[in-house]
Design a protein around this motif. Structure first.
Motif, short mmCIF file in Angstrom:
data_model
loop_
_atom_site.label_atom_id
_atom_site.label_comp_id
_atom_site.label_asym_id
_atom_site.label_seq_id
_atom_site.Cartn_x
_atom_site.Cartn_y
_atom_site.Cartn_z
N ILE A 35 2.26 6.88 -1.72
CA ILE A 35 1.43 5.68 -1.90
C ILE A 35 2.31 4.45 -1.80
O ILE A 35 3.28 4.30 -2.56
CB ILE A 35 0.73 5.69 -3.27
CG1 ILE A 35 -0.05 7.00 -3.46
CG2 ILE A 35 -0.19 4.48 -3.41
CD1 ILE A 35 -0.51 7.21 -4.90
N ASN A 201 -9.14 -0.75 -1.40
CA ASN A 201 -8.47 0.35 -2.08
C ASN A 201 -9.42 1.51 -2.32
O ASN A 201 -9.05 2.68 -2.16
CB ASN A 201 -7.88 -0.13 -3.41
CG ASN A 201 -6.63 -0.98 -3.22
OD1 ASN A 201 -6.14 -1.15 -2.11
ND2 ASN A 201 -6.11 -1.51 -4.31
N THR A 205 -9.15 5.32 -0.81
CA THR A 205 -9.20 6.49 -1.70
C THR A 205 -10.28 7.46 -1.26
O THR A 205 -10.06 8.69 -1.25
CB THR A 205 -9.46 6.04 -3.14
OG1 THR A 205 -8.45 5.12 -3.54
CG2 THR A 205 -9.45 7.23 -4.09
N ILE A 228 -0.85 6.90 1.87
CA ILE A 228 -1.95 6.03 1.47
C ILE A 228 -1.41 4.62 1.30
O ILE A 228 -0.37 4.42 0.67
CB ILE A 228 -2.59 6.51 0.16
CG1 ILE A 228 -3.20 7.90 0.35
CG2 ILE A 228 -3.63 5.53 -0.33
CD1 ILE A 228 -3.71 8.51 -0.94
N TYR A 230 -2.26 0.95 -0.29
CA TYR A 230 -3.07 0.11 -1.17
C TYR A 230 -2.52 -1.31 -1.17
O TYR A 230 -1.46 -1.59 -0.60
CB TYR A 230 -3.04 0.64 -2.61
CG TYR A 230 -3.78 1.93 -2.87
CD1 TYR A 230 -4.96 2.23 -2.21
CD2 TYR A 230 -3.30 2.84 -3.81
CE1 TYR A 230 -5.64 3.42 -2.46
CE2 TYR A 230 -3.98 4.02 -4.08
CZ TYR A 230 -5.15 4.30 -3.40
OH TYR A 230 -5.82 5.47 -3.66
N VAL A 246 -5.83 4.59 -8.95
CA VAL A 246 -4.83 5.65 -9.07
C VAL A 246 -5.36 6.78 -9.97
O VAL A 246 -5.16 7.96 -9.68
CB VAL A 246 -3.49 5.10 -9.62
CG1 VAL A 246 -2.51 6.22 -9.94
CG2 VAL A 246 -2.88 4.14 -8.60
N LEU A 266 4.91 6.66 -5.61
CA LEU A 266 4.29 5.34 -5.52
C LEU A 266 5.39 4.28 -5.48
O LEU A 266 6.30 4.29 -6.31
CB LEU A 266 3.35 5.12 -6.70
CG LEU A 266 2.53 3.82 -6.70
CD1 LEU A 266 1.16 4.06 -7.33
CD2 LEU A 266 3.24 2.70 -7.44
#
Length: 458
Positions: A35, A201, A205, A228, A230, A246, A266
């Protein structure tokens, strides 16, 4: 007595052997979820921590390995160069993505990092392998690799060359590219049936979770990779919303793949947001000024003309870079190293200039103090002269009506590893983001990308 020592020695050897075997057969993650969050900062992340839910960012902060003081090992950084560096474990000097755009010297026009004349969009201009590419090689193509984000730069540069698919948002639609043919049919169907919502976001997801549910990702023993992208706004509402996102991701993934077989990573693509910077400098009497790059090019042409004869030696300007006309220099038999040095000496006398870097200097010097600038430089994508203006000063180009304010200070961001047996610990030692790719590679037992020089974090 000697038999006793032999017995103890044998037990020790057997003990070490058993431990080694146990380590060797420890299961690798079935799924890595990488992420990246635009504008994520450690200070904001920790400031709003009391407001987080138990299963979101708080879980990663308290149960995972938390590196608090991360930076990129090159400058300048934008979302595209950051995404490329996270996936390759290298810098623009090697992977070639110096930014979302750069000036193409052959046509003297800006080109987009993910532009592809044949397929429209692709990661073709990414010059090295990525973590996803190496995973495909290690598993003979069996591993699945996907990437989803709001922008094509984040999606494509995270996915790499050999991915199963990538998708991003454009005009309220999901967009894919034919570059990844044969395209995973699940992805083609999803992008035709569903549209992203205003909450980017949440939309990222949703497509990521549908990917886990329908694409076959994370179901076998071969590790798969899901990237991913964001973003977060620098306020309480932004970080609380990111926490909810998250938490939804972690909860939903844990229902399909055991958390001890999932590795969450992340981090941030860095911080580009500079709101009212120039107004604040003037309001609070912080030293500032305006540096006009177009006027500088004109003055430099006049100065060089007095030395070498009247001509247009600077043929293009892009951001803080000046591009010299190499064909003109060849015709006039002018040594490019000499003219770069003369130009450097001239520009250094101008107000607001902190330093001027030449292409020759960045490609031949072994001065460690130049590392950050050298790492962000690519000889095929950057100009012959890079002008570094003083912090707080505004770089203005009157030709295209753009301006940026210089800021040299580092804004630390986090790296969070969670799941797959990762220990709970907080580490304040400064690290660089290019170490993420080799760390993941070690955990899933594949080699690091081919331009990665950084050591794994653990």
């Amino acid at each position: 007595m000697s038999n006793k020592y032999i017995y103890i020695t044998l037990l020790s050897v057997l003990g070490f052997s058993a431990e080694a075997v146990a380590q060797a057969v420890a299961q690798a993650p079935k799924l890595v979820i990488s992420i990246s969050v635009d504008e994520l900062r450690t200070d904001h992340l920790e400031t709003f921590a009391p407001l987080y839910s138990p299963n979101g960012l708080k879980k990663l902060l308290t149960e995972g390995t938390f590196y608090t003081n991360t930076s990129y090992s090159f400058a300048p950084v934008d979302r595209a160069s950051a995404a490329a560096s996270l996936s390759t474990g290298s810098t623009p000097y090697y992977h070639g993505i110096t930014g979302a755009e750069w000036l193409d010297r052959s046509i003297l026009r800006p080109v987009r990092a993910v532009h592809d004349a044949r397929q429209g969009y692709s990661p073709r201009q990414l010059g090295t392998s990525t973590l996803g590419d190496e995973l495909k090689i290690a598993t003979n193509g069996i591993a699945k690799v996907f990437a989803f984000a709001a922008t094509p730069e984040n999606a494509l540069l995270s996915a790499g060359h050999a991915a199963d698919g990538a998708a991003w948002m454009q005009s309220n639609s999901w967009v894919i590219t034919n570059y990844y043919e044969p395209m995973n049919q699940w992805l083609r169907g999803y992008t035709r049936l569903y549209q992203p919502s205003a909450d980017k976001n949440a939309s990222v997801t949703e497509i990521a979770l549908d990917c886990i549910a329908r694409s076959g990702i994370g179901i076998d023993e071969k590790p798969d990779l899901l990237s991913i992208g964001y973003s977060v706004t620098p306020d309480m509402e932004g970080y609380v919303a990111l926490d909810r996102t998250v938490a939804q991701l972690v909860d939903s993934v844990s229902k399909r793949v055991p958390l001890d077989r999932v590795l969450f990573v992340l981090t941030s693509t860095g911080s580009e947001r500079v709101e009212n910077e120039q107004n604040n400098n003037e309001k609070y009497r912080i030293p500032t000024g305006k540096f006009y790059i177009n006027r500088t090019a004109n003055l430099l042409n006049m100065y060089l003309g007095a030395t070498y004869g009247t001509a247009q030696y600077v043929e293009a300007i892009y951001r803080n870079q000046l591009f010299l006309d190499h064909k003109l220099l060849e015709r006039k038999n002018i040594n490019i190293g000499d003219i770069m040095r003369r130009a450097q000496e001239f520009i250094l006398q101008l107000s607001g200039v902190r330093h001027v870097y030449t292409a020759n200097e960045l490609t031949t010097s072994d001065n460690n103090q130049l590392n950050r600038i050298r790492n962000g430089f690519n000889v095929e994508k950057c100009g012959d002269l890079l002008i570094d203006i003083a912090p707080g000063w505004e770089l203005v180009n009157e030709n295209n009506h753009t301006s940026t304010t210089s800021r040299a200070s580092n804004i630390p961001f986090p790296i969070l590893f969670y799941g797959a047996g990762v220990k709970a610990q907080r580490i304040q030692t400064p690290v660089t983001a290019d170490a993420i790719a080799p760390t993941i590679a070690r955990i899933i037992r594949i080699r690091a990308p081919n331009a990665c020089e950084a050591e794994p974090l653990f």
